[in-house]
Each structure stands twice: as structure tokens, then as C-alpha cells.
Design an enzyme around this catalytic site. Structure first.
Site, PDB file in Angstrom:
ATOM      1  N   PRO A  30       0.836  -1.200   0.000  1.00 48.80           N
ATOM      2  CA  PRO A  30       0.000   0.000   0.000  1.00 48.80           C
ATOM      3  C   PRO A  30       0.871   1.251   0.000  1.00 48.80           C
ATOM      4  O   PRO A  30       1.806   1.355   0.796  1.00 48.80           O
ATOM      5  CB  PRO A  30      -0.798  -0.124   1.305  1.00 48.80           C
ATOM      6  CG  PRO A  30       0.062  -0.984   2.184  1.00 48.80           C
ATOM      7  CD  PRO A  30       0.781  -1.926   1.275  1.00 48.80           C
ATOM      8  N   MET A  31       0.566   2.167  -0.904  1.00 51.23           N
ATOM      9  CA  MET A  31       1.345   3.401  -1.006  1.00 51.23           C
ATOM     10  C   MET A  31       0.412   4.576  -1.254  1.00 51.23           C
ATOM     11  O   MET A  31      -0.329   4.579  -2.242  1.00 51.23           O
ATOM     12  CB  MET A  31       2.355   3.290  -2.145  1.00 51.23           C
ATOM     13  CG  MET A  31       3.479   2.312  -1.871  1.00 51.23           C
ATOM     14  SD  MET A  31       4.518   2.041  -3.318  1.00 51.23           S
ATOM     15  CE  MET A  31       3.449   0.985  -4.315  1.00 51.23           C
ATOM     16  N   THR A  32       0.433   5.539  -0.367  1.00 52.04           N
ATOM     17  CA  THR A  32      -0.399   6.724  -0.535  1.00 52.04           C
ATOM     18  C   THR A  32      -0.035   7.425  -1.837  1.00 52.04           C
ATOM     19  O   THR A  32       1.125   7.742  -2.073  1.00 52.04           O
ATOM     20  CB  THR A  32      -0.202   7.686   0.642  1.00 52.04           C
ATOM     21  OG1 THR A  32      -0.587   7.024   1.844  1.00 52.04           O
ATOM     22  CG2 THR A  32      -1.044   8.943   0.468  1.00 52.04           C
ATOM     23  N   GLY A  64      -3.883   3.559   1.333  1.00 50.09           N
ATOM     24  CA  GLY A  64      -4.784   3.738   2.463  1.00 50.09           C
ATOM     25  C   GLY A  64      -6.057   4.465   2.055  1.00 50.09           C
ATOM     26  O   GLY A  64      -6.011   5.471   1.335  1.00 50.09           O
ATOM     27  N   GLN A 107      -6.922  -1.165   1.801  1.00 49.60           N
ATOM     28  CA  GLN A 107      -6.358  -0.905   3.121  1.00 49.60           C
ATOM     29  C   GLN A 107      -7.244   0.132   3.819  1.00 49.60           C
ATOM     30  O   GLN A 107      -7.432   1.239   3.314  1.00 49.60           O
ATOM     31  CB  GLN A 107      -4.929  -0.379   3.032  1.00 49.60           C
ATOM     32  CG  GLN A 107      -4.279  -0.292   4.411  1.00 49.60           C
ATOM     33  CD  GLN A 107      -2.939   0.396   4.386  1.00 49.60           C
ATOM     34  OE1 GLN A 107      -2.850   1.583   4.088  1.00 49.60           O
ATOM     35  NE2 GLN A 107      -1.886  -0.339   4.712  1.00 49.60           N
ATOM     36  N   HIS A 174      -5.065  -1.104   8.577  1.00 50.03           N
ATOM     37  CA  HIS A 174      -3.784  -0.405   8.753  1.00 50.03           C
ATOM     38  C   HIS A 174      -3.568  -0.100  10.236  1.00 50.03           C
ATOM     39  O   HIS A 174      -4.151   0.821  10.789  1.00 50.03           O
ATOM     40  CB  HIS A 174      -3.808   0.891   7.945  1.00 50.03           C
ATOM     41  CG  HIS A 174      -2.463   1.544   7.776  1.00 50.03           C
ATOM     42  ND1 HIS A 174      -1.362   1.217   8.540  1.00 50.03           N
ATOM     43  CD2 HIS A 174      -2.038   2.519   6.920  1.00 50.03           C
ATOM     44  CE1 HIS A 174      -0.322   1.953   8.165  1.00 50.03           C
ATOM     45  NE2 HIS A 174      -0.713   2.756   7.174  1.00 50.03           N
ATOM     46  N   HIS A 177       2.789   2.356  11.650  1.00 54.15           N
ATOM     47  CA  HIS A 177       3.445   3.621  11.300  1.00 54.15           C
ATOM     48  C   HIS A 177       3.010   4.835  12.110  1.00 54.15           C
ATOM     49  O   HIS A 177       3.274   5.971  11.720  1.00 54.15           O
ATOM     50  CB  HIS A 177       3.251   3.917   9.800  1.00 54.15           C
ATOM     51  CG  HIS A 177       3.702   2.816   8.920  1.00 54.15           C
ATOM     52  ND1 HIS A 177       3.309   2.686   7.610  1.00 54.15           N
ATOM     53  CD2 HIS A 177       4.511   1.750   9.168  1.00 54.15           C
ATOM     54  CE1 HIS A 177       3.846   1.602   7.075  1.00 54.15           C
ATOM     55  NE2 HIS A 177       4.583   1.016   8.010  1.00 54.15           N
ATOM     56  N   TYR A 179      -0.207   5.654  12.935  1.00 55.30           N
ATOM     57  CA  TYR A 179      -1.570   6.122  12.677  1.00 55.30           C
ATOM     58  C   TYR A 179      -2.496   5.641  13.801  1.00 55.30           C
ATOM     59  O   TYR A 179      -2.036   5.115  14.808  1.00 55.30           O
ATOM     60  CB  TYR A 179      -2.022   5.664  11.289  1.00 55.30           C
ATOM     61  CG  TYR A 179      -1.216   6.304  10.182  1.00 55.30           C
ATOM     62  CD1 TYR A 179      -1.210   7.686  10.007  1.00 55.30           C
ATOM     63  CD2 TYR A 179      -0.420   5.541   9.325  1.00 55.30           C
ATOM     64  CE1 TYR A 179      -0.457   8.294   9.016  1.00 55.30           C
ATOM     65  CE2 TYR A 179       0.342   6.137   8.327  1.00 55.30           C
ATOM     66  CZ  TYR A 179       0.321   7.516   8.175  1.00 55.30           C
ATOM     67  OH  TYR A 179       1.080   8.111   7.203  1.00 55.30           O
TER      68      TYR A 179
END
Length: 367
Positions: A30-32, A64, A107, A174, A177, A179
Site C-alpha cells: 500500500p502506497m499513498t 490507504g 487498506q 492499517h 506507522h 496512525y
């Protein structure tokens, strides 16, 4: 590129667990991206994910996506996972990926106290967290009430139900990290004295209730992936668990709640997690839980993603050996797949010389 000198066959073995079967061991991390104006993923986003499915990625984990809460995301172009238009957009993403023969999970995300006051899309919404503390310990808002915590659990469950209804192949929660979920897990940001705080078991309660609520919505056969990390965005040396016993106390309640696969986020997949063992975080998680695990962290590149500067390609020998030794089951690839939708197919075809180094300009485009 430093040549990969051993067979890539371990990467391309099929994966079959109790609830999920994949054609190979690769996962799109997953990559924003922030290419969804108004929180709605459009045709360009659907095509972006489809290209990875067309090029042999085993499982796609979306960027995300914001659950149904006013302060779930920071930014008007971060995709949402609620509301008619956003869900219609995700339905098209699922359709495109499945047409290309791929599998995909969303995600589910809430940024918690990493959000700033006044952030879009809801400028009036204050950030929320277990104790109203930023990752640096600054008090910004009041702690969430128990009623607010329960409402957030319900929001995750709603998203899980929508994911199943739209035809996704599972969900990823998620919890990494720094969050929201991770803010409950981490003692630096969770100073609560009710059932959602205190010792490690108490700090795990919010995550446990989310997994349980999602499981009730999706039924027993729908895969639930849980992503967690030791490191936080502001502290790469942070630890939820300082040894394997603490990690076990963190993970077992999540197993009992219904997690099927753990996605264990590290910055460098090859680094041992605890002294006295070569196992990385994913390896320890598999050993302790018996569950399938996804490893991640600078796969195929010589620089950590947290700097987001450029990085050159490197040999995959170390990764392949760990996969072949069954230290972990699946491997998530981030920046390499962001830069090059054909990365997995190139590796499969033995075209190592065609792999592209990572260029930070790739962040501004959907390749």
C-alpha cells in the site's frame, strides 16, 4: 543492478492459505498516492491498479483509504472508503483488477493524531486519538471517549462490509506507522487508564475490537490482513515489543480476534528484529502465531523508502533465500512497483537488466 544469481522460483510458487490463494508470493504494498480528487478514485486509479494485475502481481493492497469518520484522512485527494461516489469508484477498480486476473484488498485507514487542525477534506474536524497526543507527545485534543472509540470500531466494520459487497478479495486493516490504531498500541501515545489502555493487552483492545467487528460483518471465510510496525513516522527506532515475549503478547489477542495474515512492516526486510536471531519481524510473527505473514522493506532497492529519494536496484538473492527458507510467506514490493508496473513480470522473465531504479519524480505520476 547487482545480478540475482539464484533461481527466482520461490517468488513464483503459488500461495494457498485457508482463505486466500494467490498465483505467486508477490504483493503490491500500500502506497499513498493522492490522485483521487474529492476522495473518489477515477479511471486513472483503476487503470493504475489494473496494470499491476496484468503484470503478474499476486495480490494488490490499495493505498490507504479513509473510513467513515470526519478526520480519517488528511487531504482532499486521498481516496475514501465510504459514500456512494467513492465506493462506485472502488467497484470499478475491483472490476478492472479482476478482469486482468488479479486479486485486490483495500487498506482501511484512519490517520488519528497525525492529522493537523484544518486539514482537508473536513477542515472543521479535529484529529482524534487515544489520549489526544501527537507522536511527539504534544497534547492537541482531549482523549476520545469510550463512546467515540466504539463508533470508530463500527466505522471500520462498515468499511469491511462494503469491501465484501464490492467484491474485494479481503481487507487490510492499517495498524502501523503511528496512525490511529498504532497510537492505541504504542505506550508513548496511549496514556489511557480504561480498558483501551494500560498494559500491552489493554493497548491492544481497540485493534482487537476492530478485527472482531470486521469479522462479524464479513463472515468466517473472508480474509482479514492486519498491518503493523514497530517504527513510527517520527521515530524509526520505536518499539511496540522489545523482545519476542512482548511481541507474542501483542499478537495473540489479534489472532484470537480473527486476523488471518499479518503484514509486518519494516524499513529493511533483511534486518533481524531481536538480538540472538536472524529472523526479521515477519519471521518472528510467523514463528509466534503460525499465521501466514507478509514481509516488506526496500525490496530490490538500496535505499529506505522513508527518505523517498532515489534508489538503485539490487540483487534479490537475500530475499529469495528467506522466502525459500519459509521465514515468511509473501513479500510486498513498494517503490519498485510504483515506478514500474511490469516489475514482477520482468523478474519472472529473468529480465533483471530491465528493472528500473526508483526516481522520486515517480511520486507525481501514476505509472
Amino acid at each position: 543492478m547487482t545480478q540475482t544469481n539464484i533461481s527466482t522460483e520461490p517468488i513464483f510458487k503459488s500461495f494457498n492459505s485457508e482463505k486466500l490463494s494467490l498465483s505467486n508470493r508477490t504483493v503490491m504494498a500500500p502506497m499513498t498516492r493522492g490522485f483521487s480528487p474529492g476522495g473518489v478514485p477515477g479511471e486513472d486509479v483503476a487503470a493504475y491498479y489494473r496494470r499491476r494485475a496484468e503484470n503478474e502481481v499476486g495480490l494488490i493492497v490499495t493505498e490507504g483509504t479513509g473510513i467513515n469518520h470526519p478526520s480519517s484522512v488528511s487531504g482532499d485527494s486521498i481516496p475514501l472508503f465510504h459514500g456512494e461516489k467513492s465506493l462506485e469508484g472502488w467497484a470499478e477498480v475491483v472490476k478492472q483488477v479482476h478482469q486482468a486476473g488479479g486479486k485486490i484488498v483495500p487498506q482501511l485507514w484512519h490517520v488519528g493524531m497525525t492529522r493537523s487542525e484544518g486539514d482537508l477534506p473536513n477542515e472543521e474536524a479535529s484529529p482524534v486519538g487515544p489520549s489526544g497526543l501527537t507522536l511527539d507527545g504534544e497534547k492537541v485534543t482531549e482523549p476520545m471517549t469510550e463512546e467515540e472509540v466504539v463508533a470508530l470500531v463500527d466505522a471500520y466494520a462498515q468499511a469491511a462490509a462494503d469491501a465484501k459487497r464490492l467484491g474485494f478479495d479481503g481487507i487490510e486493516i492499517h495498524g502501523a506507522h503511528g496512525y490511529l490504531i498504532d497510537q492505541f498500541l504504542w505506550e508513548n501515545t496511549n496514556h489511557r487508564t480504561d480498558r483501551y489502555g494500560g498494559d500491552l493487552a489493554g493497548r491492544t483492545q481497540f485493534a482487537v475490537e476492530i478485527v472482531e467487528a470486521c469479522r462479524r460483518e464479513v463472515g468466517p471465510e473472508f480474509p482479514i490482513i492486519f498491518r503493523f510496525s514497530q517504527w513510527k513516522m517520527n521515530d524509526f527506532q520505536a518499539k511496540l515489543a522489545h523482545n519476542s515475549d512482548e511481541l507474542n503478547r501483542l499478537l495473540q489477542p489479534l489472532v484470537e480476534a480473527g486476523v488471518d495474515i499479518f503484514h509486518c512492516s519494516t524499513r529493511r526486510f533483511w534486518e533481524p528484529e531481536f538480538e540472538g536471531s536472524e529472523l526479521n519481524l515477519a519471521g518472528w510473527t510467523k514463528k509466534l502465531t503460525g499465521k501466514p505473514v507478509i514481509s516488506v522493506g526496500s525490496v530490490g532497492l538500496d535505499g529506505e523508502f522513508t527518505s523517498f529519494s532515489g534508489a538503485n536496484t539490487t540483487s534479490l538473492d537475500g530475499l529469495i533465500k528467506k522466502l525459500d527458507n519459509e521465514e515468511f510467506d509473501l513479500v510486498a514490493i513498494g517503490r519498485s512497483l510504483l515506478m514500474d508496473p511490469e516489475w514482477v513480470k520482468k523478474v519472472h522473465d529473468g529480465r533483471a537488466d530491465d528493472l528500473l531504479p526508483f526516481n522520486k519524480e515517480a511520486l507525481q505520476k501514476l505509472y
